[in-house]
Scaffold this motif. Sequence first.
Motif, mmCIF file in Angstrom:
data_model
loop_
_atom_site.group_PDB
_atom_site.id
_atom_site.type_symbol
_atom_site.label_atom_id
_atom_site.label_comp_id
_atom_site.label_asym_id
_atom_site.label_seq_id
_atom_site.Cartn_x
_atom_site.Cartn_y
_atom_site.Cartn_z
ATOM 1 N N GLY A 172 0.773 -1.223 0.000
ATOM 2 C CA GLY A 172 0.000 0.000 0.000
ATOM 3 C C GLY A 172 0.807 1.276 0.000
ATOM 4 N N GLY A 173 2.121 1.185 -0.182
ATOM 5 C CA GLY A 173 2.965 2.365 -0.153
ATOM 6 C C GLY A 173 3.317 2.885 -1.530
ATOM 7 N N GLY A 174 4.290 3.798 -1.548
ATOM 8 C CA GLY A 174 4.714 4.411 -2.805
ATOM 9 C C GLY A 174 5.744 3.611 -3.555
ATOM 10 N N GLY A 175 6.368 2.639 -2.877
ATOM 11 C CA GLY A 175 7.289 1.735 -3.549
ATOM 12 C C GLY A 175 8.631 2.324 -3.921
ATOM 13 N N LEU A 176 9.044 3.405 -3.251
ATOM 14 C CA LEU A 176 10.326 4.028 -3.582
ATOM 15 C C LEU A 176 11.397 3.669 -2.551
ATOM 16 N N VAL A 177 12.651 3.965 -2.916
ATOM 17 C CA VAL A 177 13.805 3.637 -2.088
ATOM 18 C C VAL A 177 14.574 4.913 -1.781
ATOM 19 N N ASP A 178 14.927 5.106 -0.511
ATOM 20 C CA ASP A 178 15.816 6.179 -0.084
ATOM 21 C C ASP A 178 17.237 5.716 -0.399
ATOM 22 N N VAL A 179 17.796 6.197 -1.511
ATOM 23 C CA VAL A 179 19.036 5.618 -2.036
ATOM 24 C C VAL A 179 20.215 5.846 -1.096
ATOM 25 N N TYR A 180 20.304 7.018 -0.483
ATOM 26 C CA TYR A 180 21.429 7.247 0.433
ATOM 27 C C TYR A 180 21.394 6.243 1.578
ATOM 28 N N ARG A 181 20.216 6.035 2.174
ATOM 29 C CA ARG A 181 20.115 5.074 3.275
ATOM 30 C C ARG A 181 20.285 3.633 2.782
ATOM 31 N N HIS A 182 19.938 3.382 1.535
ATOM 32 C CA HIS A 182 20.172 2.061 0.949
ATOM 33 C C HIS A 182 21.665 1.755 0.933
ATOM 34 N N LEU A 183 22.473 2.771 0.627
ATOM 35 C CA LEU A 183 23.921 2.590 0.562
ATOM 36 C C LEU A 183 24.604 2.814 1.907
ATOM 37 N N HIS A 184 23.994 3.640 2.759
ATOM 38 C CA HIS A 184 24.577 3.970 4.064
ATOM 39 C C HIS A 184 23.526 3.775 5.157
ATOM 40 N N PRO A 185 23.222 2.532 5.507
ATOM 41 C CA PRO A 185 22.160 2.284 6.491
ATOM 42 C C PRO A 185 22.534 2.680 7.911
ATOM 43 N N ASP A 186 23.810 2.781 8.197
ATOM 44 C CA ASP A 186 24.223 3.083 9.564
ATOM 45 C C ASP A 186 24.120 4.583 9.843
ATOM 46 N N THR A 187 23.847 4.916 11.077
ATOM 47 C CA THR A 187 23.712 6.303 11.501
ATOM 48 C C THR A 187 25.078 6.948 11.657
ATOM 49 N N THR A 188 25.287 8.070 10.985
ATOM 50 C CA THR A 188 26.496 8.862 11.178
ATOM 51 C C THR A 188 26.147 10.332 11.009
ATOM 52 N N ASP A 189 26.943 11.195 11.623
ATOM 53 C CA ASP A 189 26.745 12.629 11.478
ATOM 54 C C ASP A 189 27.102 13.116 10.082
ATOM 55 N N ALA A 190 27.706 12.254 9.264
ATOM 56 C CA ALA A 190 28.107 12.644 7.912
ATOM 57 C C ALA A 190 26.931 12.729 6.950
ATOM 58 N N CYS A 191 25.746 12.312 7.392
ATOM 59 C CA CYS A 191 24.607 12.240 6.471
ATOM 60 C C CYS A 191 23.919 13.578 6.242
ATOM 61 N N TYR A 192 24.206 14.596 7.042
ATOM 62 C CA TYR A 192 23.451 15.843 6.974
ATOM 63 C C TYR A 192 23.715 16.593 5.666
ATOM 64 N N THR A 193 22.654 17.229 5.170
ATOM 65 C CA THR A 193 22.765 17.998 3.921
ATOM 66 C C THR A 193 22.339 19.451 4.092
ATOM 67 N N TRP A 194 21.851 19.821 5.275
ATOM 68 C CA TRP A 194 21.399 21.200 5.518
ATOM 69 C C TRP A 194 21.700 21.601 6.947
ATOM 70 N N TRP A 195 22.109 22.882 7.101
ATOM 71 C CA TRP A 195 22.419 23.442 8.407
ATOM 72 C C TRP A 195 21.805 24.831 8.498
ATOM 73 N N SER A 196 21.253 25.156 9.629
ATOM 74 C CA SER A 196 20.741 26.499 9.856
ATOM 75 C C SER A 196 21.891 27.506 9.796
ATOM 76 N N ASN A 197 21.563 28.719 9.391
ATOM 77 C CA ASN A 197 22.561 29.787 9.391
ATOM 78 C C ASN A 197 22.745 30.410 10.772
ATOM 79 N N ARG A 198 22.009 29.922 11.759
ATOM 80 C CA ARG A 198 22.064 30.482 13.100
ATOM 81 C C ARG A 198 22.804 29.543 14.058
ATOM 82 N N GLY A 199 23.370 30.134 15.104
ATOM 83 C CA GLY A 199 23.952 29.365 16.196
ATOM 84 C C GLY A 199 25.151 28.504 15.833
ATOM 85 N N GLN A 200 25.900 28.892 14.798
ATOM 86 C CA GLN A 200 27.074 28.129 14.369
ATOM 87 C C GLN A 200 26.741 26.660 14.097
#
Length: 236
Positions: free
Chosen positions: A160-188
């Motif tokens: 019953g879903g959309g049938g798509l794959v999160d490709v980054y998580r498919h290749l990198h299933p483990d949690t790391t701080d390297a996965c972020y793609t956006w940062w606020s311009n506030r608070g360093q």
Amino acid sequence: MQELKAQAPDLSPSLSVIDGMQGFFHHAQKKGYSGVGVYSRVTPSEVIVGLGDEEFDAEGRYLEARYDSPHRRLSIISCYFPSGSSSEERQQAKYRFLARIAPHLRALRQSGREFVLMGDVNIAHREADLKNWKGNLKNSGFLPEERAWMTTLLTPLDQGGGGLVDVYRHLHPDTTDACYTWWSNRGQARAKNVGWRIDYHLATPGLAETARAASIYKDSWFSDHAPLTVDYDVSL
């Protein structure tokens, strides 16, 4: 590319074609707002500009380049999802967009077309996808309704879903701080790497299986986002 903030007259020849890649764009009607694009070395067989939805097509949020042959039907989609962080009104617009694009992507998937949607989705799916998840449980981008929408999109069609794959998580299933793609311009936030993963490659399973590598480019800063690159072993 997403959030171009440019109209067609703003693009010089050097921006319309870059390193032999022809640009195709969906500009917002409002100046300095939104807009998406695709650069391609191969000329698409068809370019679809917009979802056919008056509200969001005016905001320049969807462009699909199709590469069709007797052997393959492939689409490359650039999409910029609304952000709801500025007001409740914009959050409601975001929900309307999610309700509009989900059946569209499901229909593409059911048609047998292979595709990858590359875009700023403005949703961190799981706790692993942002640094300060506890402090953002009630904030746009990490609301339960948004995360549930992502879960459904990534659920197989036969469930019953959309049938798509999160490709980054498919290749990198483990949690790391390297996965972020956006940062606020506030608070360093960038210096402290207090980031979010809100930019995705969302692909059909057949195309996702050809993905060989994914990387997030952080050597130079272009905006508050970092470019996400995925290498696929597929020919157009």
